[in-house]
Design a protein around this motif. Structure first.
Motif, PDB file in Angstrom:
ATOM      1  N   THR A  99       0.835  -1.202   0.000  1.00  0.00           N
ATOM      2  CA  THR A  99       0.000   0.000   0.000  1.00  0.00           C
ATOM      3  C   THR A  99       0.865   1.246   0.000  1.00  0.00           C
ATOM      4  OG1 THR A  99      -1.755  -1.164   1.199  1.00  0.00           O
ATOM      5  CG2 THR A  99      -1.816   1.246   1.223  1.00  0.00           C
ATOM      6  N   VAL A 100       1.954   1.225   0.758  1.00  0.00           N
ATOM      7  CA  VAL A 100       2.875   2.357   0.811  1.00  0.00           C
ATOM      8  C   VAL A 100       3.412   2.666  -0.581  1.00  0.00           C
ATOM      9  CG1 VAL A 100       5.187   3.054   1.578  1.00  0.00           C
ATOM     10  CG2 VAL A 100       3.563   2.117   3.223  1.00  0.00           C
ATOM     11  N   VAL A 101       3.834   1.630  -1.290  1.00  0.00           N
ATOM     12  CA  VAL A 101       4.370   1.812  -2.643  1.00  0.00           C
ATOM     13  C   VAL A 101       3.286   2.342  -3.581  1.00  0.00           C
ATOM     14  CG1 VAL A 101       5.299   0.610  -4.659  1.00  0.00           C
ATOM     15  CG2 VAL A 101       6.168   0.071  -2.377  1.00  0.00           C
ATOM     16  N   LYS A 102       2.080   1.829  -3.447  1.00  0.00           N
ATOM     17  CA  LYS A 102       0.971   2.254  -4.301  1.00  0.00           C
ATOM     18  C   LYS A 102       0.667   3.734  -4.094  1.00  0.00           C
ATOM     19  CE  LYS A 102      -3.637   0.831  -5.795  1.00  0.00           C
ATOM     20  NZ  LYS A 102      -4.722  -0.180  -5.636  1.00  0.00           N
ATOM     21  N   ILE A 103       0.622   4.173  -2.834  1.00  0.00           N
ATOM     22  CA  ILE A 103       0.361   5.577  -2.541  1.00  0.00           C
ATOM     23  C   ILE A 103       1.481   6.442  -3.109  1.00  0.00           C
ATOM     24  CG2 ILE A 103       0.168   7.298  -0.702  1.00  0.00           C
ATOM     25  CD1 ILE A 103      -1.128   5.130   1.034  1.00  0.00           C
ATOM     26  N   GLY A 104       2.727   5.988  -2.935  1.00  0.00           N
ATOM     27  CA  GLY A 104       3.870   6.745  -3.442  1.00  0.00           C
ATOM     28  C   GLY A 104       3.799   6.959  -4.935  1.00  0.00           C
ATOM     29  N   LYS A 105       3.392   5.934  -5.673  1.00  0.00           N
ATOM     30  CA  LYS A 105       3.278   6.039  -7.133  1.00  0.00           C
ATOM     31  C   LYS A 105       2.149   6.984  -7.529  1.00  0.00           C
ATOM     32  CE  LYS A 105       5.170   1.481  -8.298  1.00  0.00           C
ATOM     33  NZ  LYS A 105       4.875   0.136  -8.880  1.00  0.00           N
ATOM     34  N   LEU A 106       1.034   6.907  -6.817  1.00  0.00           N
ATOM     35  CA  LEU A 106      -0.117   7.740  -7.154  1.00  0.00           C
ATOM     36  C   LEU A 106       0.145   9.226  -6.936  1.00  0.00           C
ATOM     37  CD1 LEU A 106      -3.048   5.543  -5.782  1.00  0.00           C
ATOM     38  CD2 LEU A 106      -2.526   6.052  -8.171  1.00  0.00           C
ATOM     39  N   VAL A 107       0.982   9.576  -5.960  1.00  0.00           N
ATOM     40  CA  VAL A 107       1.289  10.986  -5.707  1.00  0.00           C
ATOM     41  C   VAL A 107       2.541  11.428  -6.459  1.00  0.00           C
ATOM     42  CG1 VAL A 107       0.158  11.001  -3.459  1.00  0.00           C
ATOM     43  CG2 VAL A 107       2.604  10.464  -3.596  1.00  0.00           C
ATOM     44  N   GLY A 108       3.163  10.519  -7.215  1.00  0.00           N
ATOM     45  CA  GLY A 108       4.322  10.879  -8.019  1.00  0.00           C
ATOM     46  C   GLY A 108       5.579  11.163  -7.225  1.00  0.00           C
ATOM     47  N   ALA A 109       5.776  10.428  -6.132  1.00  0.00           N
ATOM     48  CA  ALA A 109       6.940  10.672  -5.269  1.00  0.00           C
ATOM     49  C   ALA A 109       8.140   9.828  -5.672  1.00  0.00           C
ATOM     50  CB  ALA A 109       6.572  10.378  -3.819  1.00  0.00           C
ATOM     51  N   GLN A 110       9.327  10.417  -5.556  1.00  0.00           N
ATOM     52  CA  GLN A 110      10.569   9.664  -5.744  1.00  0.00           C
ATOM     53  C   GLN A 110      11.037   9.040  -4.420  1.00  0.00           C
ATOM     54  OE1 GLN A 110      10.615  13.037  -7.568  1.00  0.00           O
ATOM     55  NE2 GLN A 110       9.582  11.603  -8.927  1.00  0.00           N
ATOM     56  N   TYR A 111      10.673   9.716  -3.316  1.00  0.00           N
ATOM     57  CA  TYR A 111      11.033   9.220  -1.992  1.00  0.00           C
ATOM     58  C   TYR A 111       9.826   9.319  -1.072  1.00  0.00           C
ATOM     59  CZ  TYR A 111      15.804   9.804  -3.696  1.00  0.00           C
ATOM     60  OH  TYR A 111      16.952   9.731  -4.442  1.00  0.00           O
ATOM     61  N   LEU A 112       9.739   8.376  -0.141  1.00  0.00           N
ATOM     62  CA  LEU A 112       8.670   8.370   0.850  1.00  0.00           C
ATOM     63  C   LEU A 112       9.275   8.475   2.248  1.00  0.00           C
ATOM     64  CD1 LEU A 112       6.460   5.400  -0.440  1.00  0.00           C
ATOM     65  CD2 LEU A 112       6.124   7.839  -0.872  1.00  0.00           C
ATOM     66  N   VAL A 113       8.561   9.168   3.118  1.00  0.00           N
ATOM     67  CA  VAL A 113       8.910   9.191   4.541  1.00  0.00           C
ATOM     68  C   VAL A 113       7.785   8.485   5.279  1.00  0.00           C
ATOM     69  CG1 VAL A 113       9.319  10.610   6.588  1.00  0.00           C
ATOM     70  CG2 VAL A 113      10.211  11.344   4.368  1.00  0.00           C
ATOM     71  N   VAL A 114       8.098   7.375   5.907  1.00  0.00           N
ATOM     72  CA  VAL A 114       7.118   6.616   6.676  1.00  0.00           C
ATOM     73  C   VAL A 114       7.681   6.434   8.085  1.00  0.00           C
ATOM     74  CG1 VAL A 114       6.284   5.417   4.630  1.00  0.00           C
ATOM     75  CG2 VAL A 114       8.101   4.395   5.987  1.00  0.00           C
ATOM     76  N   GLY A 115       6.838   5.967   9.005  1.00  0.00           N
ATOM     77  CA  GLY A 115       7.352   5.765  10.356  1.00  0.00           C
ATOM     78  C   GLY A 115       6.290   5.345  11.343  1.00  0.00           C
ATOM     79  N   ASP A 116       6.657   5.427  12.605  1.00  0.00           N
ATOM     80  CA  ASP A 116       5.777   5.044  13.710  1.00  0.00           C
ATOM     81  C   ASP A 116       6.042   5.959  14.895  1.00  0.00           C
ATOM     82  OD1 ASP A 116       4.736   2.190  12.725  1.00  0.00           O
ATOM     83  OD2 ASP A 116       6.899   2.272  12.344  1.00  0.00           O
ATOM     84  N   TYR A 117       5.057   6.054  15.782  1.00  0.00           N
ATOM     85  CA  TYR A 117       5.281   6.780  17.034  1.00  0.00           C
ATOM     86  C   TYR A 117       4.642   5.989  18.176  1.00  0.00           C
ATOM     87  CZ  TYR A 117       0.533   8.620  16.171  1.00  0.00           C
ATOM     88  OH  TYR A 117      -0.812   8.762  15.924  1.00  0.00           O
ATOM     89  N   PHE A 118       5.257   6.123  19.348  1.00  0.00           N
ATOM     90  CA  PHE A 118       4.840   5.367  20.529  1.00  0.00           C
ATOM     91  C   PHE A 118       4.846   6.293  21.741  1.00  0.00           C
ATOM     92  CE2 PHE A 118       7.539   3.045  17.639  1.00  0.00           C
ATOM     93  CZ  PHE A 118       6.857   1.875  17.364  1.00  0.00           C
ATOM     94  N   ASP A 119       3.910   6.088  22.639  1.00  0.00           N
ATOM     95  CA  ASP A 119       3.916   6.832  23.890  1.00  0.00           C
ATOM     96  C   ASP A 119       4.075   5.840  25.038  1.00  0.00           C
ATOM     97  OD1 ASP A 119       1.216   5.936  23.185  1.00  0.00           O
ATOM     98  OD2 ASP A 119       0.609   6.843  25.079  1.00  0.00           O
ATOM     99  N   LEU A 120       4.841   6.237  26.035  1.00  0.00           N
ATOM    100  CA  LEU A 120       5.049   5.423  27.230  1.00  0.00           C
ATOM    101  C   LEU A 120       5.121   6.355  28.422  1.00  0.00           C
ATOM    102  CD1 LEU A 120       5.566   2.649  28.464  1.00  0.00           C
ATOM    103  CD2 LEU A 120       8.018   3.012  28.065  1.00  0.00           C
ATOM    104  N   LEU A 121       4.100   6.246  29.296  1.00  0.00           N
ATOM    105  CA  LEU A 121       3.991   7.177  30.421  1.00  0.00           C
ATOM    106  C   LEU A 121       3.947   8.592  29.874  1.00  0.00           C
ATOM    107  CD1 LEU A 121       6.388   5.401  32.957  1.00  0.00           C
ATOM    108  CD2 LEU A 121       3.887   5.251  32.803  1.00  0.00           C
TER     109      LEU A 121
END
Length: 248
Positions: A99-121
């Motif tokens: 899905t990440v690759v598909k979205i990247g192609k649809l918006v015409g991107a050469q590079y993608l920035v993806v990631g995650d975030y976590f909370d603890l206390l």
């Protein structure tokens, strides 16, 4: 045409046209277009469902900060949201690799920035990865961690670190071509304003809820949330601009 005839032809031109022609010859080749980068919504890996919407505010802030550096061209968050809705991914908490690759192609991107975030206390960790669309490989992984009350500081550090990676990538690109590639629709081309002097995760979350309401076409709720954001953080320029657009 023989060289002597070419020179005679030039000398026969009116002075004004001759100067214009020579001036055009002296112009350097147009610089190559900056690569296009899309910042996708980060996945939330914590246990507080209310924080899942924070991905929208985080994406908007990173897009704004990265566009301010002027290193690359950024796809607008609104365009990303359109693609997500077209693919019926609105309820997805995290995108898989395909899905990440598909979205990247649809918006015409050469590079993608993806990631995650976590909370603890009372702490928050944000991890990011830069992906090359040509190879599908992760170019670099990086992250930052700190107090939730220092959300703006964490986001700013991440944006700066990402920009350094993008600068390195741009430096490895081929020499400029004679003609620049067309700029993708729905992208930032000019530097964007500073976000704020400081911002807590609580205020960023409220800002994210405003963006979510806007995406759901709930304009009144979006206005209400943005006004509350500005009461908490009057110098949050990005929120001011969003509110001004909704008030038109």
């Amino acid at each position: 045409m023989p060289e002597s005839l070419f020179v005679r032809a030039l000398l026969s031109l009116p002075l004004r046209l001759l100067c214009l022609f020579l001036g055009l010859l002296a112009l350097p080749a147009l610089a190559a277009a900056k690569p296009t980068v899309a910042v996708l919504y980060f996945g939330y890996g914590g246990k507080t469902p209310e924080l899942e919407v924070l991905k929208k505010g985080l994406a908007q802030m990173l897009i704004t900060d990265l566009s301010g550096f002027g290193t690359v061209t950024l796809v607008e968050r609104d365009r990303l949201q359109e693609i997500i809705e077209e693919l019926d991914l609105g309820k997805s908490q995290k995108f898989d690799a395909a899905t990440v690759v598909k979205i990247g192609k649809l918006v015409g991107a050469q590079y993608l920035v993806v990631g995650d975030y976590f909370d603890l206390l009372s702490s928050l960790r944000i991890d990011a990865r830069v992906i090359d669309m040509k190879t599908g490989q992760i170019v670099r992984s990086l992250g930052t961690r700190g107090s939730a009350d220092e959300f703006f500081t964490l986001e700013q550090k991440l944006a700066q670190d990402l920009n350094k990676v993008l600068e390195e990538l741009v430096a490895t690109l081929p020499e400029p071509s004679d003609q620049p590639a067309p700029k993708p629709a729905g992208s930032f081309g000019a530097p964007q304003p500073a976000l704020a002097l400081k911002l807590t995760a609580r205020t960023a979350l409220r800002y994210s809820r405003a963006l979510d309401a806007k995406d759901r076409k709930d304009v009144e709720t979006a206005k209400k949330e943005l006004k509350a954001v500005l009461e908490e953080q009057p110098d949050f320029t990005l929120a001011s601009m969003d509110l001004a657009r909704l008030m038109k």
